[in-house]
Structure formats: structure tokens, C-alpha cells
Design an enzyme around this catalytic site. Structure first.
Site, PDB file in Angstrom:
ATOM      1  N   ASP A  31      23.737   5.477  52.055  1.00 28.28           N
ATOM      2  CA  ASP A  31      24.593   6.658  51.950  1.00 28.28           C
ATOM      3  C   ASP A  31      23.786   7.838  51.420  1.00 28.28           C
ATOM      4  O   ASP A  31      23.273   7.796  50.297  1.00 28.28           O
ATOM      5  CB  ASP A  31      25.759   6.348  51.003  1.00 28.28           C
ATOM      6  N   ASP A  32      23.638   8.864  52.252  1.00 28.74           N
ATOM      7  CA  ASP A  32      22.945  10.103  51.861  1.00 28.74           C
ATOM      8  C   ASP A  32      21.433   9.925  51.717  1.00 28.74           C
ATOM      9  O   ASP A  32      20.798  10.636  50.954  1.00 28.74           O
ATOM     10  CB  ASP A  32      23.477  10.663  50.540  1.00 28.74           C
ATOM     11  N   CYS A  67      29.389  12.222  55.265  1.00 30.79           N
ATOM     12  CA  CYS A  67      29.718  10.790  55.251  1.00 30.79           C
ATOM     13  C   CYS A  67      30.797  10.400  56.257  1.00 30.79           C
ATOM     14  O   CYS A  67      30.567   9.566  57.131  1.00 30.79           O
ATOM     15  CB  CYS A  67      30.169  10.379  53.851  1.00 30.79           C
ATOM     16  N   ASP A 303      23.504   7.388  56.566  1.00 31.82           N
ATOM     17  CA  ASP A 303      24.619   8.046  57.263  1.00 31.82           C
ATOM     18  C   ASP A 303      24.431   9.549  57.378  1.00 31.82           C
ATOM     19  O   ASP A 303      24.983  10.196  58.267  1.00 31.82           O
ATOM     20  CB  ASP A 303      25.964   7.701  56.609  1.00 31.82           C
TER      21      ASP A 303
END
Length: 547
Positions: A31-32, A67, A303
């Protein structure tokens, strides 16, 4: 079936690098996670398992650097402008329901997904981690179709996270570190099914390194001397910043306190990724021990990316620059070359059709007709880099965002366009053009059009950090070509998206479409309301107590 037919099937399988048994597929989604701040260089196990023993796609771009829209694209195979999942779902108004889990459900996007498709192809399916933003404790009894084992995260806290375990809410202990818990459940799945002839699909999605990027205690003292990269885009001078469009061009210089916060955040991002790296090693070691590693594809991806002081932005995503849309994408598995870097433009819309092809899955016609991507499995058969310098799979990637900026904190209160801790309007569409043919030969460009009418153009060959906006100086024919291609890709659906061709009347097409702005949220709803299951629905480094 005749002996000839059997031999033909076996030959086809060997050409694709498959064994006679369908290959297993593991998808590890962070994530990120950035590429431009070099996070991959600090993951030693990933470098061995995926960079050395697999293939890295160096021009992999998510279409929407945020996201929820990004995860919607992964699971549906459709661009944001087709899913209508514009945002994370925490900012709604009368004009646009921005996104989030409830909109995902209301739009019937969950009916046919990667999960339902691979389960339909005979795969045992396992999901553990973050799903769609807004999937919270109150939704724990909802188990999406297609998953045999469902452990969707309903609270993303790094310690004491919550999960829906096949429809029952589980609250882990406050001393349980989230990434380690996901690792343990993933290993448990593999151990319990050991010896099964049924292929499996694992979707493993930890929250790291998303803000606040809390590391595991064993990693909290690592990287004490590291700082966010100080490149041309970091907290640039006025002559650079004022070339940016809209509210970006008016941002003040970052303060010393903000820069210190960015560096703390950067260190914690690297620390939090160490548990992810260990999980990758643990999973790979178990696969090897069980004798199935060579028949298992492992896909690793972020993502969306992250800016860290770039363009005077404190920390977050949602912009169309490489900091936010260029993400890690590495693959290993049957027939995948070792140590190869592929320069073709690949996007997350390509995952669904790729996995479906690997699994020999039948995709319902109503879904296959709207898949915006195409399978990349043929690229796995490249054993050497393409020396032609022309990207034949795809040379144009889409970048689009609809809404506001990342949550930037109250420090910017009073500046023009700043409402509810975000800047407006941040609606744009852009294209990354890399090594096309004819008019795009040798290109390495980013071109964008904002709903405000402003434009951007960067030549990343000379300006890799995208600080020299040349939109006002490119010739009218090139701008018309770029604009026409952008409008085609930015409104395409299904096969229209696969191989867009510049029309002969591109000078006319360039002026046919104007991107509408997505207005700020209704100010009467109070301050930024975030779903209780996702207290950190957007990166905002100013509200976190860094370790």
C-alpha cells in the site's frame, strides 16, 4: 481425444512454461509503495527472489494513484473512468458519490472479479489483507463471492487490526503486528493444503508502508541515517513550482518542521517494509520446501506510489507524476526470465486478463467485453531485452484523478482552493508516452490536461523529476496528437483501450472533449469524515506520532 490433440495441448503448455498442472498464483500487494524514492533497494529478499530470479517491469503505472480506485481497477480490470470509483469514499457530495466499498457494491462491481473468475477455473482462492476502502467492522458479515478463505481487513491499525474471517469479525490483540499476522495466516493456508492437486490463488495485501507506516518493534531502529531523496523535485524553488498548474503552483515552500516530518515518515516506510520483505521470503521458502515453487507465479505490486516532499507536497499521492503512479511490479514463475527488466508500458488493468489466461479461465462475455487491459503473459517469454527501442505491447499509459488532493493538514488553511484539509480542484487526465513509433519514437513524456483548462508536458529523458513544464512551448501538432490520444484513452472501454490508434483527423479530435471538474464536497457535512474502519484513508503525515 486423439494422441495428436493430447501432444498439441502438452506442447502448448510447455511453450508457456507451464507444467501439466495449472500453475499457482500469488499476488502480494503493498500500500503506497514508491519506486522513485528507491524503496525496493531496501528489500534484500525481494531483490534476490524477484529481481534476480524474476522479471521487473520498470514502466508499470497505476492509472489512478489512489488506494480505492486502484484496488477497484485490480479487482475489476477496468479504468477508474469506467468503474466510477473516483475516490476513497470519504468525501461525498450531491454531484459525485466518490467511491468506497458501498459504491463498489452498489455498482455491482463485485459480481465478476479476479476472485470469482479464478474460482470458476478450479482454483482454491485465499484473500488476506486490505480490500476496498470503507470495508469496515460493520461490513464484516459480508464475504465477497469468489473467495474460499476470506480474511478481509476491517481495521487497518498496525497493531490490533480487525479482520472478517469468512464473515465473522475478529479483533486481533493489541500486541499483534498486522503484517506478521497476515504472514502467519498465509503460511497456514499453504501448510494446510500441502499435497493438494488443486491450484491456488492467493491475494495477500498488507497495509505497509501506508501512513503512519508503523514498523514492527524488531525493525524500529533501522535506517536511522536515511532521508527522503533530495532531488530536483524536492521542495523546489519558485521558478520551478510556479510552472505547476492550479493550486500546485501556489504552494509555499515546505518548512523545516515539515521536512523533518517527511524524513521521519520516509524512515518508517522503509522500516515497515522489512516485515513485508520477510513475509515474501517465508512464503517462498515454504513453497520451495513443498516442491511447488517452480509451478507458482508470484506477482508483487504497489497499489500506488508516494510523493515525499516533491513539488512542495508533504506526503501523499493522487498526482499524475511518476512519484505517484510508477509503482513496483515484479513477477517470477514458470517461464519467467531471471534478471530481466521489461520496458513495455504495463498497467494494473492488465492483471485480470493475465491471471485469467494463466489459469485458462473462462471470463463471461459481459465482463470480457469491458476489460480495459490485456494479458502480459506473452511478455514473460522474452529472454532478452527488446533492442528495437519500440514498445509494441503498449506505449501509452493512462493517469487520471477526479476530486481533491491528498489530506495535507490544517497548516494550509486560508490558501485559495483549500477546503476540508484538501486542495481543489485536482481533476486531471494524463498519458505517459514511452518509446512509441512514428511521432512518438524515442518518447519519454508525460502530458496532462486539467479540468481547469491548464496543461502539463514533461520530457522525462531530460527532466526525470518532472520539474520543467514545457506545455506552453511544444508545437501545436504534437500537442494536438497528445490531446487526441489522451481523449481516446481517457474515455475508452474494453477493446477500445487495448491498441488505441491516432485518428487521421487528430487536429479536430483534440478539441472535442473537455474534462469536467469534480467539485469539492458539501461544506455543510462538517469536517472530513473518515470511515471508522479506515482511520488513515489518505496519507497525512502531520497527525502521526512517529516512532
Amino acid at each position: 481425444m486423439s494422441p495428436v490433440s493430447v501432444l498439441a495441448i502438452l506442447y502448448a503448455a510447455l511453450r508457456l512454461g507451464y507444467s501439466a498442472t495449472k500453475p499457482n498464483i500469488i499476488f502480494l500487494l503493498t500500500d503506497d509503495q514508491d519506486v522513485t524514492a528507491n524503496s525496493l533497494d531496501y528489500q534484500p529478499f525481494l531483490n534476490k527472489i524477484l529481481r534476480e530470479e524474476g522479471t521487473e517491469f520498470v514502466n508499470y503505472f497505476v492509472p489512478t494513484g489512489l488506494c480505492c480506485p486502484s484496488r477497484a481497477t485490480i479487482n475489476s480490470g477496468e479504468f477508474c473512468h469506467n468503474t466510477k470509483i473516483w475516490d476513497n469514499g470519504d468525501l461525498n457530495n450531491a454531484t459525485f458519490l466518490s467511491g468506497g466499498f458501498e459504491k463498489w457494491i452498489n455498482q455491482s462491481l463485485e459480481d465478476i472479479t479476479v476472485g470469482t473468475t479464478l474460482k470458476g477455473a478450479g482454483y482454491e482462492t485465499f484473500f488476506c489483507g486490505k480490500y476496498i476502502n470503507g470495508y469496515s467492522d460493520k461490513h464484516a458479515d459480508h464475504v465477497p463471492a469468489g473467495w474460499d478463505i476470506w480474511m478481509g481487513m476491517t481495521d487497518t491499525s498496525y497493531f490490533g487490526s480487525h479482520f472478517s474471517v469468512n464473515g465473522t469479525l475478529l479483533k486481533t490483540s493489541k500486541d499483534v503486528y498486522q503484517t506478521d499476522y497476515i504472514r502467519d495466516r498465509s503460511l497456514e493456508f499453504l501448510e494446510k493444503r500441502h499435497g493438494s492437486s488443486q491450484p491456488f490463488f492467493m491475494y495477500v495485501a498488507p497495509f505497509a508502508p501506508h501512513a503512519p507506516a508503523t514498523p514492527a518493534p524488531r525493525h524500529k531502529n533501522l535506517f536511522m541515517d536515511k532521508k527522503a531523496p533530495r532531488l530536483d523535485s524536492f521542495n523546489p524553488p519558485n521558478e520551478v513550482q510556479h510552472r505547476k498548474p492550479s493550486w500546485l503552483g501556489r504552494l509555499p515552500k515546505l518548512t523545516d518542521k515539515q521536512v523533518e516530518g517527511i524524513d521521519n515518515f520516509y524512515r518508517n516506510r522503509l522500516r515497515s517494509l522489512q516485515a513485508v520483505d520477510e513475509m515474501l521470503q517465508n512464503i517462498t521458502d515454504l513453497l520451495d520446501k513443498q516442491g511447488i515453487l517452480n509451478n507458482t507465479y508470484i506477482f508483487y505490486m504497489g497499489d500506488n506510489g508516494q510523493h515525499l516532499g516533491d513539488y512542495r507536497l508533504p506526503g501523499g499521492k493522487r498526482q499524475g507524476y511518476d512519484t505517484d503512479i510508477r509503482v513496483p511490479f515484479l513477477v517470477r514463475g514458470p517461464g519467467v526470465p531471471h534478471g530481466l527488466k521489461i520496458h513495455e508500458v504495463v498497467q494494473s488493468v492488465d492483471l485480470f486478463p493475465t491471471w485469467a489466461e494463466i489459469a485458462s479461465a473462462s471470463v463471461p462475455q459481459k465482463k470480457s467485453a469491458v476489460l480495459d487491459g490485456k494479458s502480459i503473459s506473452a511478455l514473460f517469454q522474452r529472454s532478452i531485452p527488446d533492442e528495437s527501442g519500440v514498445n509494441t505491447f503498449r506505449y501509452i499509459g493512462l493517469a487520471e484523478m477526479f476530486g481533491g488532493s491528498s489530506n495535507m493538514g490544517s497548516v494550509y488553511k486560508g490558501l485559495p482552493g483549500f477546503e476540508k484539509n484538501r486542495f481543489w480542484n485536482n481533476t486531471y487526465q494524463g498519458i505517459r508516452v514511452i518509446n512509441g513509433s512514428d511521432w512518438a519514437a524515442g518518447a519519454n513524456w508525460f502530458y496532462a490536461e486539467w479540468c481547469t483548462g491548464e496543461r502539463e508536458f514533461y520530457n522525462l529523458t531530460d527532466d526525470p523529476r518532472e520539474v520543467k513544464n514545457l506545455a506552453s512551448s511544444i508545437d501545436s501538432v504534437l500537442q494536438a496528437r497528445l490531446s487526441a490520444m489522451l481523449h481516446m484513452v481517457g474515455t475508452c472501454s474494453g477493446e477500445q483501450c487495448h491498441n488505441p490508434q491516432l485518428p487521421d483527423n487528430f487536429m479536430d479530435v483534440a478539441d472535442e472533449y473537455k474534462l469536467p471538474c469534480h467539485n469539492p464536497p458539501d461544506m455543510t457535512t462538517g469536517e472530513d469524515e473518515r470511515d471508522v474502519g479506515f482511520p488513515f484513508s489518505d496519507s497525512d503525515i502531520w497527525y502521526f506520532d512517529f516512532v
